[in-house]
Enzyme design. Structure first.
Site, mmCIF file in Angstrom:
data_model
loop_
_atom_site.group_PDB
_atom_site.id
_atom_site.type_symbol
_atom_site.label_atom_id
_atom_site.label_comp_id
_atom_site.label_asym_id
_atom_site.label_seq_id
_atom_site.Cartn_x
_atom_site.Cartn_y
_atom_site.Cartn_z
ATOM 1 N N ARG A 112 -30.893 -20.817 -26.566
ATOM 2 C CA ARG A 112 -30.275 -19.514 -26.879
ATOM 3 C C ARG A 112 -30.173 -18.565 -25.692
ATOM 4 N NH1 ARG A 112 -32.975 -20.190 -31.847
ATOM 5 N NH2 ARG A 112 -31.469 -20.920 -33.372
ATOM 6 N N LYS A 134 -18.010 -14.416 -16.884
ATOM 7 C CA LYS A 134 -17.196 -15.285 -17.748
ATOM 8 C C LYS A 134 -17.631 -16.716 -17.492
ATOM 9 C CE LYS A 134 -12.835 -12.824 -18.371
ATOM 10 N NZ LYS A 134 -11.389 -12.850 -18.101
ATOM 11 N N GLU A 176 -6.516 -14.764 -4.836
ATOM 12 C CA GLU A 176 -7.258 -13.872 -5.753
ATOM 13 C C GLU A 176 -7.622 -12.564 -5.043
ATOM 14 O OE1 GLU A 176 -7.368 -14.654 -8.868
ATOM 15 O OE2 GLU A 176 -7.618 -16.820 -9.121
ATOM 16 N N LYS A 214 -14.034 -6.117 -8.043
ATOM 17 C CA LYS A 214 -14.335 -6.862 -9.280
ATOM 18 C C LYS A 214 -15.517 -6.218 -10.013
ATOM 19 C CE LYS A 214 -14.506 -10.826 -11.906
ATOM 20 N NZ LYS A 214 -14.223 -12.198 -12.147
ATOM 21 N N GLU A 224 -13.426 -7.470 -21.397
ATOM 22 C CA GLU A 224 -11.963 -7.509 -21.290
ATOM 23 C C GLU A 224 -11.257 -6.908 -22.513
ATOM 24 O OE1 GLU A 224 -10.307 -10.995 -19.250
ATOM 25 O OE2 GLU A 224 -8.480 -10.708 -20.407
ATOM 26 N N ARG A 228 -10.088 -4.931 -17.479
ATOM 27 C CA ARG A 228 -10.410 -6.235 -16.899
ATOM 28 C C ARG A 228 -9.216 -7.180 -16.944
ATOM 29 N NH1 ARG A 228 -16.013 -9.776 -17.133
ATOM 30 N NH2 ARG A 228 -15.212 -11.475 -15.859
ATOM 31 N N ASN A 232 -5.893 -10.466 -14.443
ATOM 32 C CA ASN A 232 -5.008 -11.587 -14.792
ATOM 33 C C ASN A 232 -3.609 -11.418 -14.205
ATOM 34 O OD1 ASN A 232 -7.041 -12.778 -16.347
ATOM 35 N ND2 ASN A 232 -6.530 -11.475 -18.075
ATOM 36 N N HIS A 235 -1.415 -14.316 -13.377
ATOM 37 C CA HIS A 235 -1.937 -15.472 -14.107
ATOM 38 C C HIS A 235 -1.065 -15.892 -15.294
ATOM 39 C CE1 HIS A 235 -5.271 -14.670 -11.522
ATOM 40 N NE2 HIS A 235 -6.011 -15.647 -12.030
ATOM 41 N N HIS A 239 -0.241 -19.717 -15.269
ATOM 42 C CA HIS A 239 -0.679 -20.699 -16.268
ATOM 43 C C HIS A 239 0.475 -21.594 -16.703
ATOM 44 C CE1 HIS A 239 -4.419 -18.111 -17.260
ATOM 45 N NE2 HIS A 239 -4.661 -18.987 -16.304
ATOM 46 N N HIS A 252 -5.348 -23.771 -8.494
ATOM 47 C CA HIS A 252 -5.202 -22.562 -9.323
ATOM 48 C C HIS A 252 -4.717 -21.362 -8.487
ATOM 49 C CE1 HIS A 252 -5.903 -19.571 -12.355
ATOM 50 N NE2 HIS A 252 -6.757 -18.932 -11.567
HETATM 51 P P1 NAD Z 1 -13.719 -25.868 -7.682
HETATM 52 O O1 NAD Z 1 -14.993 -25.393 -8.198
HETATM 53 O O2 NAD Z 1 -13.088 -27.047 -8.309
HETATM 54 O O3 NAD Z 1 -13.861 -26.143 -6.126
HETATM 55 C C1 NAD Z 1 -12.766 -26.623 -5.394
HETATM 56 C C2 NAD Z 1 -13.128 -27.868 -4.578
HETATM 57 O O4 NAD Z 1 -13.884 -27.474 -3.440
HETATM 58 C C3 NAD Z 1 -13.998 -28.867 -5.321
HETATM 59 O O5 NAD Z 1 -13.618 -30.162 -4.975
HETATM 60 C C4 NAD Z 1 -15.395 -28.552 -4.796
HETATM 61 O O6 NAD Z 1 -16.279 -29.630 -4.903
HETATM 62 C C5 NAD Z 1 -15.095 -28.234 -3.375
HETATM 63 N N1 NAD Z 1 -16.059 -27.392 -2.696
HETATM 64 C C6 NAD Z 1 -16.736 -26.348 -3.209
HETATM 65 N N2 NAD Z 1 -17.416 -25.732 -2.242
HETATM 66 C C7 NAD Z 1 -17.194 -26.408 -1.104
HETATM 67 C C8 NAD Z 1 -17.613 -26.242 0.234
HETATM 68 N N3 NAD Z 1 -18.362 -25.210 0.619
HETATM 69 N N4 NAD Z 1 -17.197 -27.144 1.147
HETATM 70 C C9 NAD Z 1 -16.354 -28.160 0.789
HETATM 71 N N5 NAD Z 1 -15.915 -28.359 -0.449
HETATM 72 C C10 NAD Z 1 -16.327 -27.474 -1.384
HETATM 73 O O7 NAD Z 1 -12.607 -24.706 -7.714
HETATM 74 P P2 NAD Z 1 -12.676 -23.138 -7.495
HETATM 75 O O8 NAD Z 1 -11.343 -22.768 -6.965
HETATM 76 O O9 NAD Z 1 -13.897 -22.712 -6.770
HETATM 77 O O10 NAD Z 1 -12.831 -22.595 -8.973
HETATM 78 C C11 NAD Z 1 -11.846 -22.821 -9.950
HETATM 79 C C12 NAD Z 1 -12.480 -22.676 -11.304
HETATM 80 O O11 NAD Z 1 -12.984 -21.355 -11.428
HETATM 81 C C13 NAD Z 1 -11.528 -22.893 -12.458
HETATM 82 O O12 NAD Z 1 -12.124 -23.720 -13.395
HETATM 83 C C14 NAD Z 1 -11.321 -21.490 -13.020
HETATM 84 O O13 NAD Z 1 -11.071 -21.511 -14.400
HETATM 85 C C15 NAD Z 1 -12.622 -20.837 -12.696
HETATM 86 N N6 NAD Z 1 -12.541 -19.375 -12.571
HETATM 87 C C16 NAD Z 1 -13.441 -18.654 -13.248
HETATM 88 C C17 NAD Z 1 -13.437 -17.284 -13.157
HETATM 89 C C18 NAD Z 1 -14.467 -16.484 -13.875
HETATM 90 O O14 NAD Z 1 -14.363 -15.256 -13.897
HETATM 91 N N7 NAD Z 1 -15.478 -17.108 -14.447
HETATM 92 C C19 NAD Z 1 -12.505 -16.639 -12.339
HETATM 93 C C20 NAD Z 1 -11.596 -17.406 -11.637
HETATM 94 C C21 NAD Z 1 -11.628 -18.791 -11.754
HETATM 95 N N1 GLY Z 2 -11.024 -13.780 -13.206
HETATM 96 C C1 GLY Z 2 -10.759 -12.867 -14.239
HETATM 97 C C2 GLY Z 2 -11.963 -12.175 -14.771
HETATM 98 O O1 GLY Z 2 -13.056 -12.385 -14.331
HETATM 99 O O2 GLY Z 2 -11.836 -11.418 -15.682
#
Ligand code: NAD
Ligand code: GLY
Length: 347
Positions: A112, A134, A176, A214, A224, A228, A232, A235, A239, A252
């Site tokens: 939990r 998130k 971003e 942020k 949101e 917030r 997007n 986005h 998407h 992305h």
């Molecule tokens: P990711 O986590 O897939 O990383 C991208 C690639 O880089 C992967 O292959 C990873 O293994 C590699 N990598 C990571 N760090 C590295 C490093 N220091 N050196 C070499 N390789 C490295 O992608 P991302 O762009 O970091 O994140 C995308 C994800 O984040 C999506 O799933 C998206 O939905 C999510 N996201 C979440 C929020 C949120 O607010 N929670 C906001 C934006 C995006």
């Molecule tokens: N990346 C969008 C949010 O965190 O709300």
């Protein structure tokens, strides 16, 4: 008859985001680092050497967005039980947004809810995903539609970890950053125009600026309900681009770059953005080799795809548009014909 449940509002869930200050972490609990083989190869040894805990373990999951699903969550949860974690234990997410979102989700449901810390290793995760709580996974119903709001207990952004990041991934993070500057901070946008954030010192400044933006947004609207949603920007279009290209062609952040350009075309037609400003945003995206073009097959189909997005309510599409550089407008009553006009320009 009515019984009121009075809940304690005084629990402080605030936390710090520290940039380049990871010198050591000490816990009198069990700690588990969740990571993937790509990140582990470069950075796990260093992080392990900095963490002192009653017991320190590592859970490694496969690398990739396609593993961001409930099956992997079940795997991580299973490992947590095998390692006999308890309610005082703590998880550390070491990786990009995929690792961060999944570790956060596990932390929110394991017994939990337990504590977790983010050590984001991509630029995108440092400036966006690791902050704001998130968490979640993808499913056949859509991206990130299963999840929770669960704030981390601390975020450590080490810019040196970005040195091993492929340049495409770096640029994806820049998209971003541009998103936040265009909608919230004209001075920052102008600073970005005049500086190259591939330079180490500039990078630190850009990360700090983005995180401050942020943090301000999340503090105002954690769940949101309002502002917030401005995060997007780009986005809604992105998407659809990701969907149409089956998540294979663009990262992305690259799709967000295209989405920003499309949103700006709409803002231009609505008189919210000048032609000169629209060109400046494109130019900034291009400076980091981000895509600014996309071939729309059918404007009508593209428009219909908006409705697959979780941000469209009651058949209304909420567009987040820049109101000049440094401002924003959220509009949900834009004529379909005007949006189609914009999309047809991309055909
Ligand atoms: P990711 O986590 O897939 O990383 C991208 C690639 O880089 C992967 O292959 C990873 O293994 C590699 N990598 C990571 N760090 C590295 C490093 N220091 N050196 C070499 N390789 C490295 O992608 P991302 O762009 O970091 O994140 C995308 C994800 O984040 C999506 O799933 C998206 O939905 C999510 N996201 C979440 C929020 C949120 O607010 N929670 C906001 C934006 C995006
Ligand atoms: N990346 C969008 C949010 O965190 O709300």
């Amino acid at each position: 008859m009515q019984v009121n449940i009075e809940l304690d509002q005084s629990v402080d869930r605030s936390y710090k985001v520290l940039i380049d200050e990871l010198v050591g972490l000490e816990f009198d609990t069990k700690v588990v680092i969740v990571t993937n083989p790509t990140v582990a190869k470069f950075h796990l040894d260093e992080v392990k050497s900095l963490v002192k805990a009653t017991k320190l373990d590592v859970i490694t999951i496969p690398d990739g967005e396609k593993y961001k699903n409930l099956e992997t969550i079940e795997f991580i949860l299973g490992e947590c039980f095998k390692l006999r974690l308890d309610r005082k234990s703590l998880l550390i997410a070491l990786g990009g947004g995929v690792i961060g979102d999944m570790t956060g989700f596990v932390a929110s449901v394991f017994q939990r809810g337990i504590k977790f810390i983010q050590i984001p290793t991509t630029l995108l995760a440092q400036v966006d995903a690791s902050v704001g709580g998130k968490t979640g996974v993808n499913s056949k119903y859509g991206k990130n539609l299963i999840g929770s709001f669960w704030q981390p207990n601390g975020v450590y952004c080490e810019t040196k970890f970005l040195k091993t990041l492929p340049s495409r991934e770096f640029s994806a993070g820049v998209a971003e950053i541009v998103k936040m500057a265009v909608t919230f901070d004209r001075d920052f946008f102008e600073w970005l125009e005049n500086h190259d954030i591939r330079d180490e010192e500039n990078l630190k400044i850009a990360i700090a600026k983005s995180i401050k933006t942020k943090a301000r947004v999340v503090s105002l609207d954690e769940r949101e309900a309002g502002v917030r949603a401005v995060l997007n920007y780009g986005h809604t279009f992105a998407h659809v681009v990701e969907n149409e290209t089956e998540y294979k062609k663009y990262l992305h952040g690259e799709a967000v770059s295209i989405g920003i350009v499309m949103a700006n075309e709409l803002a231009l037609r609505l008189g919210l953005l000048s032609k000169e400003e629209e060109i400046r945003v494109k130019y900034l995206l291009q400076k980091y080799d981000l895509p600014i073009d996309y071939e729309v097959n059918s404007a009508e189909d593209f428009y219909e795809h908006f409705f697959l997005d979780k941000k469209s309510h009651n058949d209304m599409i909420k567009f987040i548009l820049p109101d000049s550089i440094g401002g924003y407008k959220m509009i949900d009553n834009i004529d379909r014909s005007l949006v189609l006009e914009v999309l047809k320009d991309f055909e």
